[in-house]
Write a protein that holds these residues in place. Structure first.
Motif, PDB file in Angstrom:
ATOM      1  N   GLU A  52     -30.585  -6.531  -1.599  1.00 36.85           N
ATOM      2  CA  GLU A  52     -29.800  -7.746  -1.354  1.00 36.85           C
ATOM      3  C   GLU A  52     -28.460  -7.694  -2.078  1.00 36.85           C
ATOM      4  O   GLU A  52     -27.419  -8.064  -1.523  1.00 36.85           O
ATOM      5  N   GLU A  53     -28.481  -7.232  -3.328  1.00 34.02           N
ATOM      6  CA  GLU A  53     -27.240  -7.184  -4.102  1.00 34.02           C
ATOM      7  C   GLU A  53     -26.193  -6.297  -3.441  1.00 34.02           C
ATOM      8  O   GLU A  53     -25.024  -6.685  -3.302  1.00 34.02           O
ATOM      9  N   LYS A  54     -26.615  -5.100  -3.018  1.00 31.65           N
ATOM     10  CA  LYS A  54     -25.672  -4.168  -2.402  1.00 31.65           C
ATOM     11  C   LYS A  54     -25.216  -4.669  -1.036  1.00 31.65           C
ATOM     12  O   LYS A  54     -24.042  -4.555  -0.665  1.00 31.65           O
ATOM     13  N   ILE A  55     -26.143  -5.212  -0.293  1.00 30.52           N
ATOM     14  CA  ILE A  55     -25.836  -5.685   1.063  1.00 30.52           C
ATOM     15  C   ILE A  55     -24.816  -6.817   1.032  1.00 30.52           C
ATOM     16  O   ILE A  55     -23.906  -6.885   1.875  1.00 30.52           O
ATOM     17  N   ASN A  56     -24.948  -7.706   0.063  1.00 28.85           N
ATOM     18  CA  ASN A  56     -24.109  -8.914   0.036  1.00 28.85           C
ATOM     19  C   ASN A  56     -22.742  -8.704  -0.621  1.00 28.85           C
ATOM     20  O   ASN A  56     -21.991  -9.665  -0.784  1.00 28.85           O
ATOM     21  N   ASN A  57     -22.431  -7.497  -0.983  1.00 28.94           N
ATOM     22  CA  ASN A  57     -21.110  -7.188  -1.523  1.00 28.94           C
ATOM     23  C   ASN A  57     -20.038  -7.612  -0.503  1.00 28.94           C
ATOM     24  O   ASN A  57     -20.054  -7.170   0.646  1.00 28.94           O
ATOM     25  N   PRO A  58     -19.103  -8.468  -0.886  1.00 23.80           N
ATOM     26  CA  PRO A  58     -18.083  -8.949   0.074  1.00 23.80           C
ATOM     27  C   PRO A  58     -17.283  -7.830   0.730  1.00 23.80           C
ATOM     28  O   PRO A  58     -16.921  -7.939   1.911  1.00 23.80           O
ATOM     29  N   LEU A  59     -17.020  -6.759  -0.013  1.00 24.74           N
ATOM     30  CA  LEU A  59     -16.263  -5.648   0.572  1.00 24.74           C
ATOM     31  C   LEU A  59     -17.059  -4.965   1.679  1.00 24.74           C
ATOM     32  O   LEU A  59     -16.505  -4.590   2.721  1.00 24.74           O
ATOM     33  N   VAL A  60     -18.367  -4.818   1.470  1.00 24.12           N
ATOM     34  CA  VAL A  60     -19.227  -4.229   2.502  1.00 24.12           C
ATOM     35  C   VAL A  60     -19.251  -5.134   3.731  1.00 24.12           C
ATOM     36  O   VAL A  60     -19.100  -4.673   4.874  1.00 24.12           O
ATOM     37  N   GLN A  61     -19.454  -6.422   3.511  1.00 20.34           N
ATOM     38  CA  GLN A  61     -19.513  -7.362   4.624  1.00 20.34           C
ATOM     39  C   GLN A  61     -18.210  -7.390   5.408  1.00 20.34           C
ATOM     40  O   GLN A  61     -18.218  -7.457   6.642  1.00 20.34           O
ATOM     41  N   ASP A  62     -17.099  -7.317   4.703  1.00 17.75           N
ATOM     42  CA  ASP A  62     -15.798  -7.310   5.380  1.00 17.75           C
ATOM     43  C   ASP A  62     -15.602  -6.024   6.175  1.00 17.75           C
ATOM     44  O   ASP A  62     -15.095  -6.052   7.313  1.00 17.75           O
TER      45      ASP A  62
END
Length: 461
Positions: free
Chosen positions: A346-356
């Protein structure tokens, strides 16, 4: 007569008939499987299945085969095959045979280990049985794919047969008995993809049951229990039931030229294999051009049909579903530089840079690539085009990612993956002892010696 021909071929496989290259590749497959299994034992679904097996085993006072978790406890051998298979599939980091779309190790090696321990078989016997299982898993997969793949999890379907072949070879079933074994195994074969829409745990149960089913089928055949003798090619047999388009000749074509284990591939990323060529392409672009996620304007991934069907997911809803998302895998690799198991949290997935970055990735079907896949199903091609914010267009086309049989791991890579996976779980002494035992696997007089290691060190944690 496809079923009986295949049954006779795999029942006759002996260690003495195998070349050094086949033996070496089988040892690599064993090492890869053990590594991903032990590293998968403490995942949520693994712990649930482990608790279930422990409860079933409470009344059985004498254990017969090791469980692939720290301490290597013993349970009754069918349960060992069941749980070890589940562990091996928990991370989506286990091997793959591309043209069959089958993970052969996880539906072959758990049976070979568990039944081999029960029967006190030698390392040589177990190697031959694994080679036999790989033959059947991949041949069944090649006969039914890609047309069956939309509904049916091929590893689960073919796994019933491969486990049966492995068990039957260890039990010295002749061709006729092996064919009856196939008949019983094939009637148990199942595994639907619907679980993926919920991110459910069922995929692990598929391979666990396949191993147990294969052992049951072989033991029943040894007692004289009969099964359908044309279970694969019959009008109401497996192939015609689940594959709109099929090729029965794949079941018996070119026996031993080469043995199918020689076509095995290993994963460098802990996610669906349909993403791996794209992942490797991004790694190559980063290596060549030194770009970062912050530099990206758009990414277009052109690829083949099944990759679209199973991994074009711009909005995965569960952590597990992210392993089946090209958008996430490409973006996470850009941000973190690897796709190990810890990247799917969850922590890695929710990284704003990843999501963007995910929003910048478009996946599309390319007819030329899809035609190549249809004609050559071992080519899982991804063609990436990256546009940077400063106007550069960067392209990379990958047919064979690292770990593929055409771009293979050497022993150093195999051992490095093994050590990296196991450092949190085993001591340095245990890891090195396992590596040594695997290298001398064919020198073991009894397969039980594989896990006869003493913990003389503390685990790395």
């Amino acid at each position: 007569m496809y079923s009986i021909k295949l049954a006779k071929f795999v029942s006759d496989i002996k260690y003495e008939d195998l070349g050094n290259d086949v033996i070496d590749m089988t040892k690599k497959s064993i090492m890869d499987y053990i590594g991903v299994s032990i590293a998968g034992y403490d995942k949520e679904a693994s712990l649930i299945l482990g608790k279930y097996i422990d409860e079933q085993n409470e009344q059985n006072l004498e254990g017969q085969a090791n469980v692939l978790r720290p301490g290597f406890p013993k349970v009754k051998y069918p349960y060992a095959a069941f749980i070890n298979a589940a562990y091996g599939h928990a991370l989506d980091f286990d091997d793959l045979h591309s043209s069959s779309i089958v993970h052969p190790g996880v539906v072959t090696i758990p049976t070979a280990f568990a039944l081999g321990q029960h029967l006190n078989k030698s390392g040589r016997d177990v190697i031959a049985a694994i080679v036999a299982g790989f033959e059947v898993a991949t041949r069944v997969g090649e006969a039914i794919n890609p047309s069956s793949y939309w509904y049916w999890h091929t590893t689960a379907i073919a796994g019933n047969f491969s486990s049966a072949a492995t068990a039957g070879n260890l039990m010295n079933l002749d061709g006729v008995e092996m064919n009856h074994c196939f008949g019983s195994a094939g009637s148990q074969a199942a595994g639907l993809w619907e679980f993926i829409n919920d991110g459910a745990m069922t995929k692990m149960l598929h391979v666990a049951k396949a191993n147990m089913n294969g052992i049951i089928a072989a033991e029943l055949a040894a007692l004289g229990f009969t099964g359908a003798t044309r279970i694969l090619e019959g009008d109401k047999g497996l192939v015609k039931a689940i594959a709109p388009k099929y090729d029965l000749d794949k079941l018996t074509m070119n026996f031993g030229k080469p043995y199918k284990v020689m076509e095995n591939s290993f994963k460098a990323y802990a996610c669906c294999r349909h993403t791996h060529s794209a992942n490797y392409a991004i790694e190559e672009i980063v290596r060549k051009y030194k770009i970062k996620a912050q530099d990206i304007k758009t990414i277009v991934d052109k690829t083949y049909g099944p990759a679209i069907d199973f991994t074009d997911n711009a909005n995965p809803q569960t952590t597990y579903a992210h392993k089946f998302s090209l958008q996430y895998c490409i973006s996470a690799l850009l941000v973190y530089g690897n796709l190990s198991e810890e990247i799917f949290t969850e922590e890695k997935i929710n990284n704003p840079l990843v999501q963007d970055t995910m929003k910048k990735v478009t996946v599309c079907l390319n007819e030329e690539i899809n035609d190549i896949f249809t004609k050559n199903p071992d080519k899982w091609i991804h063609d990436l085009e990256v546009e940077t914010l400063d106007g550069r267009i960067l392209r990379e086309r990958v047919e064979y990612p690292i770990g593929d049989v055409n771009n293979p791991f050497d022993w150093d890579m195999t051992e490095n993956k093994f050590k990296t996976l196991l450092e949190p779980y085993l001591s340095k002494y245990e890891i090195e002892s396992l590596i040594g035992n695997i290298h001398k696997f064919d020198e073991l007089d009894n397969i039980n010696e594989l896990f006869s290691i003493k913990n003389t060190d503390v685990a790395y944690q």
